[in-house]
Scaffold this motif. Structure first.
Motif, PDB file in Angstrom:
ATOM      1  N   GLY A   5      23.094  17.800-109.717  1.00 16.12           N
ATOM      2  CA  GLY A   5      22.097  17.125-108.913  1.00 16.12           C
ATOM      3  C   GLY A   5      23.144  15.926-108.427  1.00 16.12           C
ATOM      4  N   GLY A   6      24.077  16.159-108.132  1.00 14.22           N
ATOM      5  CA  GLY A   6      24.806  15.105-107.461  1.00 14.22           C
ATOM      6  C   GLY A   6      25.665  14.124-108.483  1.00 14.22           C
ATOM      7  N   ALA A   7      25.782  14.680-109.477  1.00 13.45           N
ATOM      8  CA  ALA A   7      26.280  13.812-110.773  1.00 13.45           C
ATOM      9  C   ALA A   7      28.215  13.801-110.221  1.00 13.45           C
ATOM     10  N   ASP A   8      28.573  12.485-110.892  1.00  9.13           N
ATOM     11  CA  ASP A   8      29.958  12.516-110.652  1.00  9.13           C
ATOM     12  C   ASP A   8      30.884  13.060-111.955  1.00  9.13           C
ATOM     13  N   ASN A   9      30.301  13.760-112.674  1.00 11.26           N
ATOM     14  CA  ASN A   9      30.976  14.331-113.690  1.00 11.26           C
ATOM     15  C   ASN A   9      30.363  15.816-113.815  1.00 11.26           C
ATOM     16  N   ASP A  10      31.142  16.431-114.931  1.00 10.52           N
ATOM     17  CA  ASP A  10      30.770  17.962-115.207  1.00 10.52           C
ATOM     18  C   ASP A  10      29.926  18.002-116.604  1.00 10.52           C
ATOM     19  N   LEU A  11      29.791  16.900-116.974  1.00 15.53           N
ATOM     20  CA  LEU A  11      28.920  17.283-118.436  1.00 15.53           C
ATOM     21  C   LEU A  11      27.823  17.604-118.561  1.00 15.53           C
ATOM     22  N   CYS A  12      27.428  18.651-119.439  1.00 16.60           N
ATOM     23  CA  CYS A  12      26.030  18.986-119.620  1.00 16.60           C
ATOM     24  C   CYS A  12      26.048  19.016-121.273  1.00 16.60           C
ATOM     25  N   LEU A  13      24.703  18.281-121.562  1.00 14.41           N
ATOM     26  CA  LEU A  13      24.633  18.101-122.873  1.00 14.41           C
ATOM     27  C   LEU A  13      23.198  19.102-123.320  1.00 14.41           C
ATOM     28  N   PHE A  14      23.850  20.169-124.443  1.00 14.14           N
ATOM     29  CA  PHE A  14      22.609  20.802-124.964  1.00 14.14           C
ATOM     30  C   PHE A  14      21.896  20.075-126.213  1.00 14.14           C
ATOM     31  N   ALA A  15      20.671  19.739-126.077  1.00 14.58           N
ATOM     32  CA  ALA A  15      20.032  18.977-127.217  1.00 14.58           C
ATOM     33  C   ALA A  15      19.022  20.053-127.871  1.00 14.58           C
ATOM     34  N   GLY A  16      18.824  19.852-129.017  1.00 14.11           N
ATOM     35  CA  GLY A  16      17.956  20.826-130.008  1.00 14.11           C
ATOM     36  C   GLY A  16      16.570  19.729-130.618  1.00 14.11           C
ATOM     37  N   SER A  17      15.654  20.505-130.782  1.00 11.67           N
ATOM     38  CA  SER A  17      14.550  19.972-131.701  1.00 11.67           C
ATOM     39  C   SER A  17      14.377  20.655-132.982  1.00 11.67           C
ATOM     40  N   ASN A  18      14.020  19.938-133.742  1.00 15.81           N
ATOM     41  CA  ASN A  18      13.659  20.427-135.206  1.00 15.81           C
ATOM     42  C   ASN A  18      12.666  21.766-135.166  1.00 15.81           C
ATOM     43  N   GLU A  19      11.914  21.771-134.197  1.00 17.31           N
ATOM     44  CA  GLU A  19      11.029  23.117-133.839  1.00 17.31           C
ATOM     45  C   GLU A  19      11.774  24.324-133.227  1.00 17.31           C
ATOM     46  N   GLY A  20      12.883  24.183-132.821  1.00 16.08           N
ATOM     47  CA  GLY A  20      13.735  25.165-132.326  1.00 16.08           C
ATOM     48  C   GLY A  20      13.836  25.366-130.770  1.00 16.08           C
ATOM     49  N   ASP A  21      13.373  24.476-130.105  1.00  7.70           N
ATOM     50  CA  ASP A  21      13.650  24.246-128.554  1.00  7.70           C
ATOM     51  C   ASP A  21      14.962  23.815-128.332  1.00  7.70           C
ATOM     52  N   ILE A  22      15.195  23.855-126.946  1.00  8.34           N
ATOM     53  CA  ILE A  22      16.593  23.669-126.380  1.00  8.34           C
ATOM     54  C   ILE A  22      16.279  22.811-124.845  1.00  8.34           C
TER      55      ILE A  22
ATOM     56  N   THR B  39       6.644  16.864-122.408  1.00  6.33           N
ATOM     57  CA  THR B  39       7.050  16.236-123.601  1.00  6.33           C
ATOM     58  C   THR B  39       8.435  16.532-124.163  1.00  6.33           C
ATOM     59  N   TRP B  40       9.471  15.720-124.312  1.00 10.08           N
ATOM     60  CA  TRP B  40      10.823  16.148-124.831  1.00 10.08           C
ATOM     61  C   TRP B  40      11.251  15.271-125.864  1.00 10.08           C
ATOM     62  N   VAL B  41      11.605  15.518-127.086  1.00  9.56           N
ATOM     63  CA  VAL B  41      12.142  14.651-128.051  1.00  9.56           C
ATOM     64  C   VAL B  41      13.300  15.258-128.550  1.00  9.56           C
ATOM     65  N   THR B  42      14.637  14.649-128.278  1.00 14.51           N
ATOM     66  CA  THR B  42      15.690  15.181-129.180  1.00 14.51           C
ATOM     67  C   THR B  42      15.991  14.954-130.398  1.00 14.51           C
TER      68      THR B  42
END
Length: 397
Positions: A288-305, A271-274
């Motif tokens: 993973g074969g993406a055509d771009n270099d962007l990575c998003l770091f998302a967080g949860s209200n519980e403190g997970d990343i 389970t993951w909810v941003t």
């Protein structure tokens, strides 16, 4: 709009190392120096703490700013004198370049109007180190981008006050690819609470001539930055105070607009909810074969990343990919994340005062003849980076 776990998805639940800031201060931003990690603390401390990379011990504390620190980042060069320099800005109206060896300010630039300090929300240094830009809060009817030559820091070279009409929450100079044949000049990306994302020629004194492209998102922008395709060509991303996320072409035509909280995974085994965006990172190799270099770091209200990517932004139906999760290390909101790919670790800091170091192995490079690496990449991630804390809404667990 869907989120799927990547074939190489890997969860982590235990940090390698962990420490806490004194006085229960929030960690607002994290930056990487050759020998240290730097973390900025919230008010009333407003200090910058340096941690030994090997042991994560607090080896030095810099005095920081007189009021809230809004930007903390590593820049490759300042005036060809300071390499791998630590740069900060604050609501006290100061931009500071730090000498971590002496624990003092090597260079200071001040924004003021009629003798009164103008609070700064963002700053950056150009790739050649010869221009420093800072963005102000709205004061009266003006919000300005100030440009300094760090070799003559006493006063700004110029002030541009019509690019934006509200708080300037993000500034990022473009750092071109080493093999790129195009000359983008001294290109500056700016974003504001006025809903505009803009690119400007930082070398042009005339503000009317300096403006290159403008995109109007129509909502208050909290963070923004660059992304690159496999040939090193630039595009832009932005996130709003309402946790929406957008991607823009070089000409600032919007090609993606999404609620970052919508893509989620709900399965018995995962389970993951941003709840919010922590910040973004430009990977040294597309994942993973993406055509771009962007990575998003998302967080949860519980403190997970979570680390989330997208194979392509040209197809609106392409799924978001859940690459990694790091859970159980924080309690409450995570405010900063820095992926140190050279050392295969992720650093995270939050409102619980904790600074955690997690295992985060560098992804295998994707073979592509068009893939290039950007010049002068010192700090692999500026979140904050990016120092856009002052514009980010108050989040509650």
């Amino acid at each position: 709009m869907s989120l799927v776990d990547a074939p190489s998805f890997k969860p982590s639940s235990t940090p390698i190392r962990s420490t806490k800031l004194p006085a229960d201060a929030y960690i607002l931003s994290i930056a990487s120096l050759p020998s240290y990690y730097a973390a900025s603390a919230s008010s009333p401390s407003n200090a910058i703490h340096l941690f030994d990379k090997a042991r994560l011990q607090n080896v030095q504390t810099l005095p920081g700013h007189e009021s809230s620190i809004t930007t903390l980042r590593t820049v490759p060069n300042v005036a060809n004198a300071a390499m791998h320099a630590l740069l900060s800005s604050g609501k006290d109206g100061a931009v500071k370049v730090w000498d971590e060896r002496s624990g003092s300010v090597a260079l200071r630039m001040t924004a003021s109007s009629a003798g009164t300090a103008r609070g700064l929300l963002s700053c950056d240094a150009s790739a050649d180190g010869l221009t420093i830009a800072a963005g102000t809060e709205l004061q009266g009817e003006d919000a300005s981008i100030l440009y300094w030559d760090p070799r003559s820091p006493a006063a700004p070279l110029r002030v541009h006050s019509s690019t934006h009409s509200d708080d300037i929450t993000a500034l990022h100079f473009f750092r071109p690819a080493t093999s790129s044949t195009s000359n983008a000049g001294n290109l500056l990306l700016s974003a504001s609470s006025d809903g505009l994302i803009c690119t400007s020629n930082a070398d042009e004194a005339d503000e009317d001539e300096a403006g290159l492209h403008v995109g109007n998102w129509g909502c208050s922008i909290a963070q923004a930055g660059w992304l690159h395709d496999q040939a090193g060509r630039p595009a832009a991303w932005a996130s709003s105070d309402m946790e929406t996320f957008s991607v823009w072409t070089t000409e600032l035509d919007r090609i993606q607009d999404a609620d970052i909280r919508q893509p989620s995974v709900h399965r018995q085994d995962l389970t993951w909810v941003t709840d919010y965006l922590i910040g973004c990172h430009n990977a040294s190799s597309p994942i993973g074969g993406a055509d771009n270099d962007l990575c998003l770091f998302a967080g949860s209200n519980e403190g997970d990343i979570a680390l989330i990517t997208k194979p392509t932004f040209s197809d609106p139906d392409a799924p978001w990919m859940l690459q990694r999760t790091w859970t159980g290390g924080h309690v409450g909101i995570v405010r900063a994340a820095l992926w140190d790919e050279r050392n295969n670790v992720l650093l995270t800091g939050g409102e619980d005062s904790k600074l955690n170091v997690w295992a985060a192995s560098q992804p295998e490079p994707v073979s592509s003849p068009g893939k290039v690496k950007r010049a002068n990449d010192v700090d692999p991630m500026d979140v904050d980076e990016d120092g856009d804390i002052a514009a980010r809404k108050k989040r509650r667990a």
